[in-house]
Design a protein around this motif. Sequence first.
Motif, PDB file in Angstrom:
ATOM      1  N   THR A  71       1.750   6.636  -5.349  1.00 36.37           N
ATOM      2  CA  THR A  71       1.234   5.323  -5.715  1.00 36.37           C
ATOM      3  C   THR A  71       2.407   4.388  -5.956  1.00 36.37           C
ATOM      4  O   THR A  71       3.245   4.668  -6.827  1.00 36.37           O
ATOM      5  CB  THR A  71       0.357   5.399  -6.972  1.00 36.37           C
ATOM      6  OG1 THR A  71      -0.750   6.287  -6.734  1.00 36.37           O
ATOM      7  CG2 THR A  71      -0.192   4.027  -7.331  1.00 36.37           C
ATOM      8  N   THR A  90       3.330   1.256  -7.576  1.00 33.66           N
ATOM      9  CA  THR A  90       2.728   0.393  -8.588  1.00 33.66           C
ATOM     10  C   THR A  90       3.373  -0.992  -8.558  1.00 33.66           C
ATOM     11  O   THR A  90       4.579  -1.125  -8.318  1.00 33.66           O
ATOM     12  CB  THR A  90       2.895   1.004  -9.985  1.00 33.66           C
ATOM     13  OG1 THR A  90       4.298   1.118 -10.268  1.00 33.66           O
ATOM     14  CG2 THR A  90       2.253   2.378 -10.053  1.00 33.66           C
ATOM     15  N   SER A  91       2.555  -2.005  -8.786  1.00 32.38           N
ATOM     16  CA  SER A  91       3.016  -3.388  -8.811  1.00 32.38           C
ATOM     17  C   SER A  91       3.985  -3.647  -7.652  1.00 32.38           C
ATOM     18  O   SER A  91       5.162  -3.950  -7.842  1.00 32.38           O
ATOM     19  CB  SER A  91       3.702  -3.692 -10.144  1.00 32.38           C
ATOM     20  OG  SER A  91       4.027  -5.065 -10.241  1.00 32.38           O
ATOM     21  N   THR A 149       0.046  -5.813  -6.590  1.00 35.90           N
ATOM     22  CA  THR A 149      -1.015  -4.811  -6.547  1.00 35.90           C
ATOM     23  C   THR A 149      -0.409  -3.419  -6.394  1.00 35.90           C
ATOM     24  O   THR A 149       0.767  -3.266  -6.069  1.00 35.90           O
ATOM     25  CB  THR A 149      -1.987  -5.075  -5.389  1.00 35.90           C
ATOM     26  OG1 THR A 149      -1.256  -5.036  -4.154  1.00 35.90           O
ATOM     27  CG2 THR A 149      -2.639  -6.436  -5.533  1.00 35.90           C
ATOM     28  N   SER A 150      -1.237  -2.418  -6.626  1.00 35.17           N
ATOM     29  CA  SER A 150      -0.795  -1.038  -6.465  1.00 35.17           C
ATOM     30  C   SER A 150      -1.409  -0.444  -5.210  1.00 35.17           C
ATOM     31  O   SER A 150      -2.547  -0.761  -4.856  1.00 35.17           O
ATOM     32  CB  SER A 150      -1.190  -0.208  -7.690  1.00 35.17           C
ATOM     33  OG  SER A 150      -0.480  -0.638  -8.821  1.00 35.17           O
ATOM     34  N   LYS A 205      -2.017   3.243  -3.059  1.00 36.55           N
ATOM     35  CA  LYS A 205      -1.976   4.703  -3.085  1.00 36.55           C
ATOM     36  C   LYS A 205      -1.956   5.239  -1.673  1.00 36.55           C
ATOM     37  O   LYS A 205      -2.764   4.856  -0.835  1.00 36.55           O
ATOM     38  CB  LYS A 205      -3.188   5.267  -3.832  1.00 36.55           C
ATOM     39  CG  LYS A 205      -3.208   6.804  -3.888  1.00 36.55           C
ATOM     40  CD  LYS A 205      -4.462   7.358  -4.528  1.00 36.55           C
ATOM     41  CE  LYS A 205      -4.415   7.256  -6.015  1.00 36.55           C
ATOM     42  NZ  LYS A 205      -5.551   7.971  -6.662  1.00 36.55           N
ATOM     43  N   LYS A 251       7.703   3.474 -10.979  1.00 31.09           N
ATOM     44  CA  LYS A 251       7.349   2.589  -9.878  1.00 31.09           C
ATOM     45  C   LYS A 251       6.610   3.370  -8.783  1.00 31.09           C
ATOM     46  O   LYS A 251       5.644   2.900  -8.201  1.00 31.09           O
ATOM     47  CB  LYS A 251       8.622   1.983  -9.302  1.00 31.09           C
ATOM     48  CG  LYS A 251       8.472   1.186  -8.043  1.00 31.09           C
ATOM     49  CD  LYS A 251       7.922  -0.171  -8.344  1.00 31.09           C
ATOM     50  CE  LYS A 251       7.988  -1.045  -7.114  1.00 31.09           C
ATOM     51  NZ  LYS A 251       7.331  -2.347  -7.368  1.00 31.09           N
TER      52      LYS A 251
END
Lengths: 116, 114
Positions: free
Chosen positions: B80, B82-83, B17-18, B20, B66
């Motif tokens: 953020t 990411t992944s 998941t990402s 933030k 990333k």
Amino acid sequence: AQKITQTQPGMFVQEKEAVTLDCTYDTSDQSYGLFWYKQPSSGEMIFLIYQGSYDEQNATEGRYSLNFQKARKSANLVISASQLGDSAMYFCAMRAMNTGFQKLVFGTGTRLLVSP
Amino acid sequence: GAVVSQHPSWVICKSGTSVKIECRSLDFQATTMFWYRQFPKQSLMLMATSNEGSKATYEQGVEKDKFLINHASLTLSTLTVTSAHPEDSSFYICSARSVDETQYFGPGTRLLVL
């Protein structure tokens, strides 16, 4: 490139005694600033004291003083009359003060434990 | 004194998941914001620097795809992840520099990726 070295991974001191945390630095910049931060277990970075490379007097802020020896490239932090609340990680940092973008570079830190 | 806030203060997420993280300067305009990462018992490592309205400058070894940084305004920067994967678990600290060159730090965000 700038480099900060803190050779003491941990220090112990008894309450009410003074303690010196070592910091040496390396830089080719003529104008720079040296900073000390305290990081308690909560994680926040607390600014303690600042010394400019052209400042002739050693900086002092309450119980904190910075022993600045420019020729030796050292900027040791002295905490007088240690308190239990002083137990924390302490980071020395420096930043070039010339024009343009300047990054704050941190040392590896010293963990201070104040005992009753 | 100036205050920098971060939200959330801690987050647990699943791998892939990402996430933030927001960094706000509450009572001053930040010309530059910095994102740091700190692993347990280690020092702060600068990840990237962002100036309002321009692309972030990443440190060597930090994947810009990333770790997405958006400096939308003079008081807000977001990071953020990411992944996210377990190795991204860390303490992320933002810092904001005011026009008088003083640098203020946020309280940090603890990220745990399961």
